[in-house]
Design a protein around this motif. Structure first.
Motif, PDB file in Angstrom:
ATOM      1  N   LEU A 162     -57.730  78.765  40.622  1.00  0.00           N
ATOM      2  CA  LEU A 162     -58.311  77.856  39.639  1.00  0.00           C
ATOM      3  C   LEU A 162     -58.071  78.401  38.249  1.00  0.00           C
ATOM      4  O   LEU A 162     -58.242  79.596  38.002  1.00  0.00           O
ATOM      5  N   ASP A 163     -57.660  77.509  37.334  1.00  0.00           N
ATOM      6  CA  ASP A 163     -57.534  77.889  35.935  1.00  0.00           C
ATOM      7  C   ASP A 163     -57.744  76.661  35.068  1.00  0.00           C
ATOM      8  O   ASP A 163     -57.431  75.547  35.495  1.00  0.00           O
ATOM      9  N   PHE A 164     -58.286  76.856  33.862  1.00  0.00           N
ATOM     10  CA  PHE A 164     -58.558  75.700  33.004  1.00  0.00           C
ATOM     11  C   PHE A 164     -57.330  75.234  32.232  1.00  0.00           C
ATOM     12  O   PHE A 164     -57.372  74.198  31.569  1.00  0.00           O
ATOM     13  N   SER A 165     -56.224  75.953  32.319  1.00  0.00           N
ATOM     14  CA  SER A 165     -54.996  75.595  31.625  1.00  0.00           C
ATOM     15  C   SER A 165     -54.078  74.802  32.548  1.00  0.00           C
ATOM     16  O   SER A 165     -53.566  75.332  33.537  1.00  0.00           O
ATOM     17  N   ALA A 166     -53.848  73.534  32.227  1.00  0.00           N
ATOM     18  CA  ALA A 166     -52.970  72.705  33.053  1.00  0.00           C
ATOM     19  C   ALA A 166     -51.542  73.252  33.103  1.00  0.00           C
ATOM     20  O   ALA A 166     -50.924  73.261  34.173  1.00  0.00           O
ATOM     21  N   PRO A 167     -50.954  73.716  31.991  1.00  0.00           N
ATOM     22  CA  PRO A 167     -49.615  74.310  32.086  1.00  0.00           C
ATOM     23  C   PRO A 167     -49.572  75.531  33.010  1.00  0.00           C
ATOM     24  O   PRO A 167     -48.576  75.744  33.712  1.00  0.00           O
ATOM     25  N   ALA A 168     -50.646  76.319  33.031  1.00  0.00           N
ATOM     26  CA  ALA A 168     -50.686  77.481  33.920  1.00  0.00           C
ATOM     27  C   ALA A 168     -50.695  77.039  35.371  1.00  0.00           C
ATOM     28  O   ALA A 168     -49.984  77.607  36.218  1.00  0.00           O
ATOM     29  N   VAL A 169     -51.492  76.043  35.688  1.00  0.00           N
ATOM     30  CA  VAL A 169     -51.575  75.550  37.063  1.00  0.00           C
ATOM     31  C   VAL A 169     -50.251  74.927  37.492  1.00  0.00           C
ATOM     32  O   VAL A 169     -49.791  75.119  38.626  1.00  0.00           O
TER      33      VAL A 169
ATOM     34  N   GLU B  92     -41.260  77.681  44.933  1.00  0.00           N
ATOM     35  CA  GLU B  92     -40.017  78.451  44.902  1.00  0.00           C
ATOM     36  C   GLU B  92     -40.004  79.573  45.931  1.00  0.00           C
ATOM     37  O   GLU B  92     -38.943  79.924  46.460  1.00  0.00           O
ATOM     38  N   ILE B  93     -41.162  80.149  46.226  1.00  0.00           N
ATOM     39  CA  ILE B  93     -41.200  81.264  47.184  1.00  0.00           C
ATOM     40  C   ILE B  93     -41.594  80.797  48.582  1.00  0.00           C
ATOM     41  O   ILE B  93     -41.849  81.609  49.465  1.00  0.00           O
ATOM     42  N   GLY B  94     -41.649  79.472  48.770  1.00  0.00           N
ATOM     43  CA  GLY B  94     -41.841  78.928  50.109  1.00  0.00           C
ATOM     44  C   GLY B  94     -43.268  78.825  50.579  1.00  0.00           C
ATOM     45  O   GLY B  94     -43.521  78.769  51.788  1.00  0.00           O
ATOM     46  N   LEU B  95     -44.227  78.768  49.643  1.00  0.00           N
ATOM     47  CA  LEU B  95     -45.625  78.609  50.019  1.00  0.00           C
ATOM     48  C   LEU B  95     -46.064  77.194  49.666  1.00  0.00           C
ATOM     49  O   LEU B  95     -46.201  76.848  48.493  1.00  0.00           O
ATOM     50  N   GLY B  96     -46.291  76.371  50.687  1.00  0.00           N
ATOM     51  CA  GLY B  96     -46.711  75.000  50.478  1.00  0.00           C
ATOM     52  C   GLY B  96     -48.191  74.906  50.174  1.00  0.00           C
ATOM     53  O   GLY B  96     -48.937  75.898  50.250  1.00  0.00           O
ATOM     54  N   PRO B  97     -48.670  73.710  49.843  1.00  0.00           N
ATOM     55  CA  PRO B  97     -50.079  73.535  49.451  1.00  0.00           C
ATOM     56  C   PRO B  97     -51.076  73.879  50.549  1.00  0.00           C
ATOM     57  O   PRO B  97     -52.244  74.132  50.257  1.00  0.00           O
ATOM     58  N   GLU B  98     -50.647  73.892  51.796  1.00  0.00           N
ATOM     59  CA  GLU B  98     -51.569  74.273  52.868  1.00  0.00           C
ATOM     60  C   GLU B  98     -51.843  75.787  52.852  1.00  0.00           C
ATOM     61  O   GLU B  98     -52.853  76.241  53.378  1.00  0.00           O
ATOM     62  N   ARG B  99     -50.949  76.556  52.232  1.00  0.00           N
ATOM     63  CA  ARG B  99     -51.141  78.003  52.101  1.00  0.00           C
ATOM     64  C   ARG B  99     -51.603  78.409  50.720  1.00  0.00           C
ATOM     65  O   ARG B  99     -52.379  79.370  50.572  1.00  0.00           O
ATOM     66  N   ALA B 100     -51.107  77.698  49.692  1.00  0.00           N
ATOM     67  CA  ALA B 100     -51.424  78.072  48.314  1.00  0.00           C
ATOM     68  C   ALA B 100     -51.601  76.812  47.478  1.00  0.00           C
ATOM     69  O   ALA B 100     -50.647  76.086  47.231  1.00  0.00           O
ATOM     70  N   ALA B 101     -52.832  76.565  47.055  1.00  0.00           N
ATOM     71  CA  ALA B 101     -53.137  75.393  46.240  1.00  0.00           C
ATOM     72  C   ALA B 101     -53.730  75.843  44.912  1.00  0.00           C
ATOM     73  O   ALA B 101     -54.378  76.895  44.827  1.00  0.00           O
ATOM     74  N   PHE B 102     -53.499  75.038  43.873  1.00  0.00           N
ATOM     75  CA  PHE B 102     -53.993  75.376  42.543  1.00  0.00           C
ATOM     76  C   PHE B 102     -54.720  74.184  41.934  1.00  0.00           C
ATOM     77  O   PHE B 102     -54.309  73.042  42.117  1.00  0.00           O
ATOM     78  N   VAL B 103     -55.809  74.492  41.217  1.00  0.00           N
ATOM     79  CA  VAL B 103     -56.698  73.474  40.679  1.00  0.00           C
ATOM     80  C   VAL B 103     -56.870  73.693  39.183  1.00  0.00           C
ATOM     81  O   VAL B 103     -57.129  74.819  38.740  1.00  0.00           O
ATOM     82  N   THR B 104     -56.731  72.634  38.397  1.00  0.00           N
ATOM     83  CA  THR B 104     -57.016  72.694  36.964  1.00  0.00           C
ATOM     84  C   THR B 104     -58.483  72.393  36.746  1.00  0.00           C
ATOM     85  O   THR B 104     -58.943  71.273  36.994  1.00  0.00           O
ATOM     86  N   SER B 105     -59.239  73.393  36.301  1.00  0.00           N
ATOM     87  CA  SER B 105     -60.675  73.201  36.131  1.00  0.00           C
ATOM     88  C   SER B 105     -61.268  74.360  35.353  1.00  0.00           C
ATOM     89  O   SER B 105     -60.820  75.502  35.478  1.00  0.00           O
ATOM     90  N   ASP B 106     -62.289  74.053  34.571  1.00  0.00           N
ATOM     91  CA  ASP B 106     -63.138  75.091  34.005  1.00  0.00           C
ATOM     92  C   ASP B 106     -63.867  75.795  35.150  1.00  0.00           C
ATOM     93  O   ASP B 106     -64.270  75.148  36.118  1.00  0.00           O
ATOM     94  N   VAL B 107     -64.051  77.085  35.050  1.00  0.00           N
ATOM     95  CA  VAL B 107     -64.673  77.832  36.146  1.00  0.00           C
ATOM     96  C   VAL B 107     -66.099  77.359  36.415  1.00  0.00           C
ATOM     97  O   VAL B 107     -66.557  77.354  37.562  1.00  0.00           O
TER      98      VAL B 107
END
Length: 276
Positions: A84-91, A100-115
């Motif tokens: 989770l990070d509040f910066s949309a460009p970072a997410v 790019e490294i072969g990790l799909g959303p079921e293994r690695a997901a990212f959320v744009t949000s204030d903590v």
């Protein structure tokens, strides 16, 4: 700290600052994304020892920037990581690197949000490990609320792990780190307006205003313990990751005070568990 002492635009100012610096950081030698893509680990040795084996465990990383640490835990065997990070460009950058490294959303997901909004935005937990740190807490005005949010995601038998820069460093002079020049117990916001960034001080930037807060270790530990988590350890470390003081030298891959100079803690780490 009263609400009146918190600038109304603190979140917007900080987000604009971080949004602008994401591409600078992604392209920097400091993060060396090419080496990460090739398999280099981005985690610190003490973190690996203190967190331990993550194989088959779920992990939530709060304030993850563009996700290299998050993805490193996935590579280490975590069954599922969420950053989770509040910066949309970072997410966006984190999601692209994951693909790019072969990790799909079921293994690695990212959320744009204030903590502070994480309970409403993060995929439902709980998580075996809630991980955060290294330059995260100073951007938050309310450490009690942060602790409540972080603890709310910790599964029974799981733990919160925090690695962070030591607040004592913020009260010392920038040149030698030997003179006390600021108040350790101050709770007022620390506002700065400086161009560049820690990966490239000479970078040309437009959004330069930031608002940060100092959180003494006693406040952080007390806030965590008040949530019902049980403190397992608090470790202080005599090294850091960047040139916090001009006098620091590079030894063993970290920045340290010169040999013979009295040392102070430059980073700290802690682990707090939820009883099973």
């Amino acid at each position: 700290m009263s609400a009146s002492t918190i600038p109304d635009d603190w979140r917007d100012a900080n987000r604009s600052n971080w949004d602008e610096r994401v591409p600078i950081h992604v392209a920097s030698d400091f993060y060396d994304v090419d080496a990460f893509r090739a398999g280099e680990d981005r985690l610190r040795d003490f973190e690996l020892t203190e967190v331990g084996d993550v194989t088959g465990r779920s992990l939530l990383h709060l304030q993850c920037h563009f996700g290299l640490d998050t993805l490193s835990w996935a590579r280490r065997g975590a069954s599922r990581v969420v950053g989770l990070d509040f910066s949309a460009p970072a997410v966006t950058a984190a999601g692209a690197i994951a693909e790019e490294i072969g990790l799909g959303p079921e293994r690695a997901a990212f959320v744009t949000s204030d903590v502070y909004d994480a309970p409403h935005t993060v995929p439902p937990g709980p998580y075996d490990i809630v991980y955060t740190g290294l330059g995260a807490l100073s951007w938050l005005p309310d450490i009690d609320r942060w602790a409540e949010v972080a603890a709310s995601f910790v599964a029974p038998g799981g733990f919160l792990y925090l690695a962070e820069f030591h607040p004592i460093t913020d009260v010392l002079d920038d040149e030698t780190g030997t003179r006390v020049v600021h108040d350790y117990f101050s709770r007022e916001p620390w506002e700065e307006d400086e161009p560049g960034t820690y990966t490239d001080p000479a970078a040309t930037t437009a959004h330069n205003r930031t608002v940060e807060w100092q959180h003494p270790i006693g406040r952080v530990v007390s806030a965590i313990c008040a949530t019902g988590l049980r403190l397992e350890f608090l470790h202080e470390h005599d090294m850091t990751l960047w040139d916090r003081f001009a006098s620091l030298e590079v030894r063993d891959g970290y920045r340290r005070f010169p040999a013979g100079q009295p040392r102070i803690p430059l980073m700290y780490s802690l682990k707090a568990t939820r009883p099973a």
